[in-house]
Scaffold this active site. Structure first.
Site, PDB file in Angstrom:
ATOM      1  CE  LYS A  83      50.516  41.091  71.125  1.00 21.97           C
ATOM      2  NZ  LYS A  83      50.950  41.362  69.760  1.00 21.97           N
ATOM      3  CD  GLU A 105      49.715  35.028  64.882  1.00 24.50           C
ATOM      4  OE1 GLU A 105      48.672  34.825  64.214  1.00 24.50           O
ATOM      5  OE2 GLU A 105      49.974  36.119  65.428  1.00 24.50           O
ATOM      6  CB  SER A 386      52.915  46.436  75.448  1.00 26.94           C
ATOM      7  OG  SER A 386      54.066  45.720  75.888  1.00 26.94           O
TER       8      SER A 386
HETATM    9  C1  LIG Z   1      53.007  42.037  76.209  1.00 28.78           C
HETATM   10  C2  LIG Z   1      53.525  42.189  74.799  1.00 28.78           C
HETATM   11  N1  LIG Z   1      54.067  43.370  74.436  1.00 28.78           N
HETATM   12  C3  LIG Z   1      54.544  43.551  73.181  1.00 28.78           C
HETATM   13  C4  LIG Z   1      54.498  42.533  72.241  1.00 28.78           C
HETATM   14  C5  LIG Z   1      55.097  42.768  70.903  1.00 28.78           C
HETATM   15  O1  LIG Z   1      54.113  42.679  69.899  1.00 28.78           O
HETATM   16  P1  LIG Z   1      53.670  44.019  69.134  1.00 28.78           P
HETATM   17  O2  LIG Z   1      52.931  44.863  70.121  1.00 28.78           O
HETATM   18  O3  LIG Z   1      52.776  43.539  68.031  1.00 28.78           O
HETATM   19  O4  LIG Z   1      54.949  44.650  68.665  1.00 28.78           O
HETATM   20  C6  LIG Z   1      53.911  41.306  72.587  1.00 28.78           C
HETATM   21  C7  LIG Z   1      53.781  40.268  71.569  1.00 28.78           C
HETATM   22  N2  LIG Z   1      53.155  39.199  71.760  1.00 28.78           N
HETATM   23  C8  LIG Z   1      52.795  38.323  70.666  1.00 28.78           C
HETATM   24  C9  LIG Z   1      52.058  37.113  71.213  1.00 28.78           C
HETATM   25  O5  LIG Z   1      51.698  37.131  72.428  1.00 28.78           O
HETATM   26  O6  LIG Z   1      51.787  36.215  70.471  1.00 28.78           O
HETATM   27  C10 LIG Z   1      53.985  37.970  69.847  1.00 28.78           C
HETATM   28  O7  LIG Z   1      54.628  36.861  70.351  1.00 28.78           O
HETATM   29  C11 LIG Z   1      53.759  37.932  68.355  1.00 28.78           C
HETATM   30  C12 LIG Z   1      52.392  38.179  67.890  1.00 28.78           C
HETATM   31  C13 LIG Z   1      54.742  38.929  67.741  1.00 28.78           C
HETATM   32  C14 LIG Z   1      53.427  41.125  73.890  1.00 28.78           C
HETATM   33  O8  LIG Z   1      52.871  39.952  74.272  1.00 28.78           O
END
Ligand SMILES: Cc1ncc(COP(=O)(O)O)c(/C=N/[C@H](C(=O)O)[C@@H](O)C(C)C)c1O
Length: 403
Positions: A83, A105, A386
């Site tokens: 992120k 958000e 990720s």
């Molecule tokens: C460690 C981790 N791996 C994958 C994801 C999935 O989000 P994408 O990579 O955007 O598909 C997330 C998504 N996290 C966001 C968040 O932290 O706010 C999620 O909740 C939204 C933005 C979709 C994540 O934290």
């Protein structure tokens, strides 16, 4: 900002000035590197973020699956997830644009945490909108956001998850476009967000492609990444899209089942690429979980980060054209994969990332039958980790010891 018939800018008139200003800034600073913006961004990703992340051979998984399994370690990026690539890029861009306030958000809290860290690093005031429900299941990240000096605004409307948090943040942005930038957390939203977030995350596949050539002496046969909104997915895929010999797998959350209860308007999964239909969500036309009246359905996943009813329009398009294969694993497979990676490789993955490993196990694990899918995966497989699983320890303990 179109990907086939997906994408576009379906926003209220009040947002168009902000969207146009952002599109202009995206083209000048990101695409044309005006004022050395991208050099500044890469230098900060290196010195503050700790890039490059390793491409590491998973010895135990390679043995288990009889092929070369390599991990792209975004869990080692500062903050513990991919992120930061996007959050740092957008907060830096907001600074170059002369904005004075950041809003965002979050669902899993990783994006919120990354935005809060980037804002502290760049001395920008920050407010994070987060669903009440998600606040309760991602407490360590809520504390981290506050430690980094951000305010966390609980969102209590609706189910109090990501969908409502995004809508509330859009509302704030529409009211405060003059001095505020909205840092969207994934490759979703109106143009230019899906392209811009993909460009900031593409550092993942830029590095992985070079590292693969160095370590494997060739391109991988497959890249596997989980998909919530699709940003770590698009980041891991971007630089491989033109390499036809590299298959791309997006692993969605199969939740508890793919069966949808239309009456209740509840989808017990988040498999928008597989079971979704075309519709508009958060400013873009894409694929999403909606009932026959076009109402967005509640999604579900054991992992907050994949618990989202939509998906990025570009990823939806790549699936429609067959360039990306959309697959999914359910909550149990993800939890089992969470434990397996921790025990076999000494890496506790985010529950989101665990879905990618659940897919590998389902296709080439010891109990998996021979299949076309196993052959298509090929010998050299890169899996995108990720994020790390520290944030998930509480819920994993509940799921494990109270199951
Ligand atoms: C460690 C981790 N791996 C994958 C994801 C999935 O989000 P994408 O990579 O955007 O598909 C997330 C998504 N996290 C966001 C968040 O932290 O706010 C999620 O909740 C939204 C933005 C979709 C994540 O934290």
């Amino acid at each position: 900002g179109k990907f086939g018939d997906y994408g576009g800018q379906y926003v209220p008139e009040a947002l168009m000035p902000a969207i146009e200003e952002l599109t202009d800034a995206y083209e000048r600073y990101v695409l044309d590197n005006e004022d050395g913006f991208m050099d500044d961004f890469r230098a900060r990703l290196r010195d503050f973020g700790g890039r490059p992340t390793p491409l590491q051979r998973a010895d135990r998984l390679s043995e288990r699956y009889g092929r070369e399994v390599y991990l792209k370690r975004e869990d080692l990026l500062h903050g513990g997830a991919h992120k930061l690539n996007n959050a740092l890029g957008q907060v830096l861009l907001a600074k170059y644009m002369g904005k004075e306030r950041i809003i965002a958000e979050t669902g899993a809290g990783q994006h919120g945490t990354a935005t809060a860290m980037a804002c502290a690093h760049l001395d920008m005031p920050c407010e994070i909108y987060m669903g009440e429900r998600d606040i309760n299941r991602q407490r360590p990240n809520v504390f981290r956001m506050k430690l980094n000096g951000s305010e966390v605004n609980p969102v209590t409307v609706g189910r109090g998850t990501l969908k409502e948090a995004i809508s509330e943040t859009m509302r704030d942005w529409a009211t405060n476009v003059e001095d505020t930038h909205y840092v969207i957390g994934s490759v979703v939203g109106p143009h230019p967000f899906p392209s811009m977030v993909r460009d900031f995350q593409s550092v993942i596949s830029e590095e992985a492609r070079t590292q693969a050539r160095e370590k494997l002496g060739r391109l991988p046969d497959a890249v596997v990444a989980c998909a919530g909104g699709g940003s770590n997915t698009m980041g891991a895929f971007a630089e491989f899209v033109d390499d036809e010999e590299t298959a791309l797998y997006a692993v969605e959350a199969g939740g508890s089942t793919l069966e949808v209860d239309e009456e209740a308007g509840v989808a017990p999964n988040s498999a928008s690429l597989t079971t979704g239909t075309e519709g508009i969500l958060h400013g873009a036309r894409t694929r999403l979980l909606q009932d026959r009246d076009g109402q967005i359905m509640e999604s579900h996943s054991v992992s907050s980060g994949l618990d989202y009813a939509g998906v990025g329009p570009e990823l939806a398009h790549l699936v429609d054209t067959g360039r990306v294969t959309a697959v999914n694993v359910d909550d149990d497979e993800a939890l089992t994969a969470f434990h397996r990676l921790s025990q076999m490789e000494g890496i506790i993955p985010a529950l989101e990332s665990a879905h990618a490993f659940g897919y590998l196990e389902s296709v080439v694990g010891p109990d998996a039958p021979d299949s076309e899918e196993a052959d298509d995966l090929g010998k050299y497989v890169v899996v995108n980790v990720s994020g790390r699983g520290d944030k998930d320890l509480e819920s994993a303990i509940e799921e494990t010891y109270e199951r």
